[in-house]
Scaffold this motif. Structure first.
Motif, PDB file in Angstrom:
ATOM      1  N   ILE A 153       0.834  -1.195   0.000  1.00 19.33           N
ATOM      2  CA  ILE A 153       0.000   0.000   0.000  1.00 19.33           C
ATOM      3  C   ILE A 153       0.878   1.257   0.000  1.00 19.33           C
ATOM      4  N   ILE A 154       1.913   1.275   0.838  1.00 18.43           N
ATOM      5  CA  ILE A 154       2.827   2.430   0.885  1.00 18.43           C
ATOM      6  C   ILE A 154       3.520   2.603  -0.469  1.00 18.43           C
ATOM      7  N   SER A 155       3.955   1.502  -1.068  1.00 14.18           N
ATOM      8  CA  SER A 155       4.624   1.595  -2.370  1.00 14.18           C
ATOM      9  C   SER A 155       3.672   2.075  -3.457  1.00 14.18           C
ATOM     10  N   MET A 156       2.358   1.807  -3.307  1.00 14.66           N
ATOM     11  CA  MET A 156       1.361   2.320  -4.256  1.00 14.66           C
ATOM     12  C   MET A 156       1.279   3.840  -4.175  1.00 14.66           C
ATOM     13  N   ILE A 157       1.347   4.356  -2.947  1.00 13.06           N
ATOM     14  CA  ILE A 157       1.301   5.808  -2.772  1.00 13.06           C
ATOM     15  C   ILE A 157       2.556   6.451  -3.367  1.00 13.06           C
ATOM     16  N   VAL A 158       3.707   5.831  -3.098  1.00 16.35           N
ATOM     17  CA  VAL A 158       4.989   6.377  -3.559  1.00 16.35           C
ATOM     18  C   VAL A 158       5.080   6.384  -5.082  1.00 16.35           C
ATOM     19  N   VAL A 159       4.552   5.334  -5.707  1.00 13.81           N
ATOM     20  CA  VAL A 159       4.742   5.178  -7.146  1.00 13.81           C
ATOM     21  C   VAL A 159       3.959   6.199  -7.967  1.00 13.81           C
ATOM     22  N   THR A 160       2.911   6.766  -7.400  1.00 13.90           N
ATOM     23  CA  THR A 160       2.056   7.675  -8.182  1.00 13.90           C
ATOM     24  C   THR A 160       2.797   8.927  -8.644  1.00 13.90           C
ATOM     25  N   PRO A 161       3.410   9.725  -7.760  1.00 15.26           N
ATOM     26  CA  PRO A 161       4.142  10.901  -8.247  1.00 15.26           C
ATOM     27  C   PRO A 161       5.357  10.537  -9.107  1.00 15.26           C
ATOM     28  N   ILE A 162       5.982   9.403  -8.797  1.00 20.31           N
ATOM     29  CA  ILE A 162       7.117   8.970  -9.617  1.00 20.31           C
ATOM     30  C   ILE A 162       6.647   8.660 -11.032  1.00 20.31           C
ATOM     31  N   GLY A 163       5.488   8.025 -11.128  1.00 21.72           N
ATOM     32  CA  GLY A 163       4.930   7.711 -12.439  1.00 21.72           C
ATOM     33  C   GLY A 163       4.627   8.957 -13.246  1.00 21.72           C
ATOM     34  N   ILE A 164       4.110   9.983 -12.592  1.00 15.72           N
ATOM     35  CA  ILE A 164       3.823  11.252 -13.281  1.00 15.72           C
ATOM     36  C   ILE A 164       5.122  11.860 -13.801  1.00 15.72           C
ATOM     37  N   TYR A 165       6.170  11.811 -12.988  1.00 15.87           N
ATOM     38  CA  TYR A 165       7.481  12.338 -13.394  1.00 15.87           C
ATOM     39  C   TYR A 165       8.028  11.584 -14.606  1.00 15.87           C
ATOM     40  N   TYR A 180      -6.683   7.611  -9.041  1.00 12.20           N
ATOM     41  CA  TYR A 180      -6.273   6.371  -8.383  1.00 12.20           C
ATOM     42  C   TYR A 180      -5.707   6.643  -6.989  1.00 12.20           C
ATOM     43  N   LEU A 181      -4.895   7.685  -6.877  1.00  8.14           N
ATOM     44  CA  LEU A 181      -4.338   8.027  -5.566  1.00  8.14           C
ATOM     45  C   LEU A 181      -5.456   8.434  -4.606  1.00  8.14           C
ATOM     46  N   SER A 182      -6.433   9.174  -5.097  1.00  5.34           N
ATOM     47  CA  SER A 182      -7.562   9.599  -4.258  1.00  5.34           C
ATOM     48  C   SER A 182      -8.387   8.403  -3.791  1.00  5.34           C
ATOM     49  N   LEU A 183      -8.636   7.454  -4.702  1.00  8.48           N
ATOM     50  CA  LEU A 183      -9.381   6.249  -4.322  1.00  8.48           C
ATOM     51  C   LEU A 183      -8.631   5.452  -3.263  1.00  8.48           C
ATOM     52  N   LEU A 184      -7.318   5.344  -3.436  1.00  9.58           N
ATOM     53  CA  LEU A 184      -6.506   4.613  -2.467  1.00  9.58           C
ATOM     54  C   LEU A 184      -6.543   5.283  -1.102  1.00  9.58           C
ATOM     55  N   LEU A 185      -6.369   6.590  -1.071  1.00 13.94           N
ATOM     56  CA  LEU A 185      -6.382   7.316   0.203  1.00 13.94           C
ATOM     57  C   LEU A 185      -7.764   7.245   0.853  1.00 13.94           C
ATOM     58  N   LEU A 186      -8.821   7.289   0.038  1.00 14.46           N
ATOM     59  CA  LEU A 186     -10.177   7.172   0.564  1.00 14.46           C
ATOM     60  C   LEU A 186     -10.379   5.828   1.257  1.00 14.46           C
ATOM     61  N   ILE A 187      -9.914   4.758   0.620  1.00 14.20           N
ATOM     62  CA  ILE A 187     -10.047   3.431   1.209  1.00 14.20           C
ATOM     63  C   ILE A 187      -9.230   3.312   2.488  1.00 14.20           C
ATOM     64  N   ILE A 188      -8.034   3.896   2.497  1.00 11.26           N
ATOM     65  CA  ILE A 188      -7.200   3.858   3.704  1.00 11.26           C
ATOM     66  C   ILE A 188      -7.914   4.557   4.859  1.00 11.26           C
ATOM     67  N   VAL A 189      -8.479   5.722   4.591  1.00  8.66           N
ATOM     68  CA  VAL A 189      -9.176   6.483   5.633  1.00  8.66           C
ATOM     69  C   VAL A 189     -10.378   5.705   6.156  1.00  8.66           C
ATOM     70  N   LYS A 190     -11.141   5.076   5.263  1.00  7.85           N
ATOM     71  CA  LYS A 190     -12.356   4.377   5.670  1.00  7.85           C
ATOM     72  C   LYS A 190     -12.068   3.044   6.357  1.00  7.85           C
ATOM     73  N   GLU A 191     -10.941   2.408   6.034  1.00  4.66           N
ATOM     74  CA  GLU A 191     -10.689   1.052   6.514  1.00  4.66           C
ATOM     75  C   GLU A 191      -9.673   0.972   7.645  1.00  4.66           C
ATOM     76  N   LYS A 192      -8.951   2.054   7.915  1.00  4.95           N
ATOM     77  CA  LYS A 192      -7.857   1.968   8.891  1.00  4.95           C
ATOM     78  C   LYS A 192      -8.361   1.632  10.300  1.00  4.95           C
ATOM     79  N   ASP A 193      -9.498   2.191  10.718  1.00  5.11           N
ATOM     80  CA  ASP A 193     -10.024   1.901  12.054  1.00  5.11           C
ATOM     81  C   ASP A 193     -10.409   0.429  12.184  1.00  5.11           C
ATOM     82  N   GLY A 194     -11.006  -0.122  11.126  1.00 15.66           N
ATOM     83  CA  GLY A 194     -11.373  -1.532  11.148  1.00 15.66           C
ATOM     84  C   GLY A 194     -10.147  -2.429  11.234  1.00 15.66           C
ATOM     85  N   LEU A 195      -9.076  -2.040  10.530  1.00 16.44           N
ATOM     86  CA  LEU A 195      -7.849  -2.824  10.594  1.00 16.44           C
ATOM     87  C   LEU A 195      -7.216  -2.718  11.975  1.00 16.44           C
ATOM     88  N   ASN A 196      -7.251  -1.528  12.558  1.00 19.11           N
ATOM     89  CA  ASN A 196      -6.718  -1.351  13.916  1.00 19.11           C
ATOM     90  C   ASN A 196      -7.466  -2.214  14.926  1.00 19.11           C
TER      91      ASN A 196
END
Length: 319
Positions: A22-34, A79-95
């Protein structure tokens, strides 16, 4: 070590590996744009391609003469927005799943885990299938030959185009039709985003049968998804039907249970994520970063396999 502790160790390891992806998905987005910007400028803007959009499993329009930079930046941002949205909605459940008495079922019900895990398992299984098919002379083929910028933009557009075209407009539309006379307008619209949740929320003794119908449709639409790669996929060969059908069926099941955003991101992992890390590897040269991604994929598949084998043959006997 107690058997329950062994199971917990596997589950915690599984969580760590998937969070790393998941972290690597976030990192790869700006690198991909570059990378995309540099490759686009290197071609002196001399690019033009057709990008099909699908509906009901059929191409209904081709995007042409689009602004490559704006389109790619927009798709990457989505794609980055969808990923961040899912992280925000699911992080409490994972915790909660980690803090409470941990079990694999609760962990696998979380989209933060199921998205990278599905990608990893499908990658390994598809790789094995391709090796077997190559040994018996069944070729998989390759993507249509395009300039690298057009290819990368096509890989960025297709996750949304194909998930709407082969999942939402077929399985989601079926859910919409089922619910159109049985539920509120809000829940009917939810049928395209979360089909199973939408059906389970209604008061109808046949709702389990409706869900079974969705899975049957997912099976056939997934098989058609594999065939469509040959019909509309340029240079793909007969062997692509197997792996694409497997992916299509799996994505159909994930769509029903976890929703549209989840399958879009899994599809994006196969396309954008994998391709960008290959390009990063080519740029760096001295450091084979793709091995790190391969490690995550193999570790995911290994851990889930060890858990199920152990749970079936070892843990229950020894506890």
């Amino acid at each position: 070590m107690l058997e329950s502790e062994k199971k917990n160790w596997i589950i915690y390891s599984l969580i760590i590996v998937n969070l790393a992806i998941i972290i690597s998905m976030i990192v790869v987005t700006p690198i991909g744009i570059y990378i995309f910007y540099n490759e686009y400028m290197a071609l002196s803007n001399n690019v033009n391609g057709n990008f099909p959009l699908f509906m009901l499993g059929l191409p209904f329009v081709n995007l042409t003469n689009i602004d490559y930079l704006i389109t790619f930046f927009t798709m990457s941002s989505i794609y980055l927005s969808l990923l961040l949205l899912i992280i925000v909605k699911e992080k409490d459940g994972l915790n909660r799943a980690i803090r409470d008495k941990i079990n694999l079922e609760r962990v696998l019900s979380n989209r933060i885990i199921i998205i990278p895990l599905t990608y990893s398992i499908l990658t390994i299984i598809s790789f094995i299938i391709e090796i077997i098919q190559d040994q018996v002379g069944i070729e998989t083929g390759v993507l249509s030959s395009k300039d690298p910028v057009t290819e990368l933009l096509s890989l960025s557009i297709s996750p949304i185009s194909e998930e709407i075209g082969f999942r939402a407009s077929i399985i989601g539309l079926t859910t919409f039709i089922i619910l159109s006379r049985k539920s509120s307008s809000k829940n009917v619209m939810k049928s395209f985003l979360y089909p199973e949740q939408a059906i389970l929320s209604i008061e109808d003794r046949n709702k389990n049968n409706y869900i079974k119908l969705l899975y049957i449709i997912a099976l056939f639409s997934g098989l058609y998804f594999g065939i469509a790669h040959i019909m509309y996929g340029g240079e793909w060969q007969l062997g692509k039907i197997t792996t694409a059908s497997l992916a299509g069926i799996t994505l159909g099941v994930i769509y029903i249970k976890f929703g549209l955003f989840s399958v879009i991101l899994i599809h994006w992992l196969f396309n954008y994520y994998t391709t960008i890390y290959i390009k990063i590897n080519e740029m760096i040269g001295s450091i084979n970063i793709i091995y790190i991604i391969d490690f995550f994929i193999i570790a995911n598949s290994f851990l889930i396999t060890v858990y199920f084998i152990g749970n079936r043959f070892l843990f229950k006997k020894n506890e």
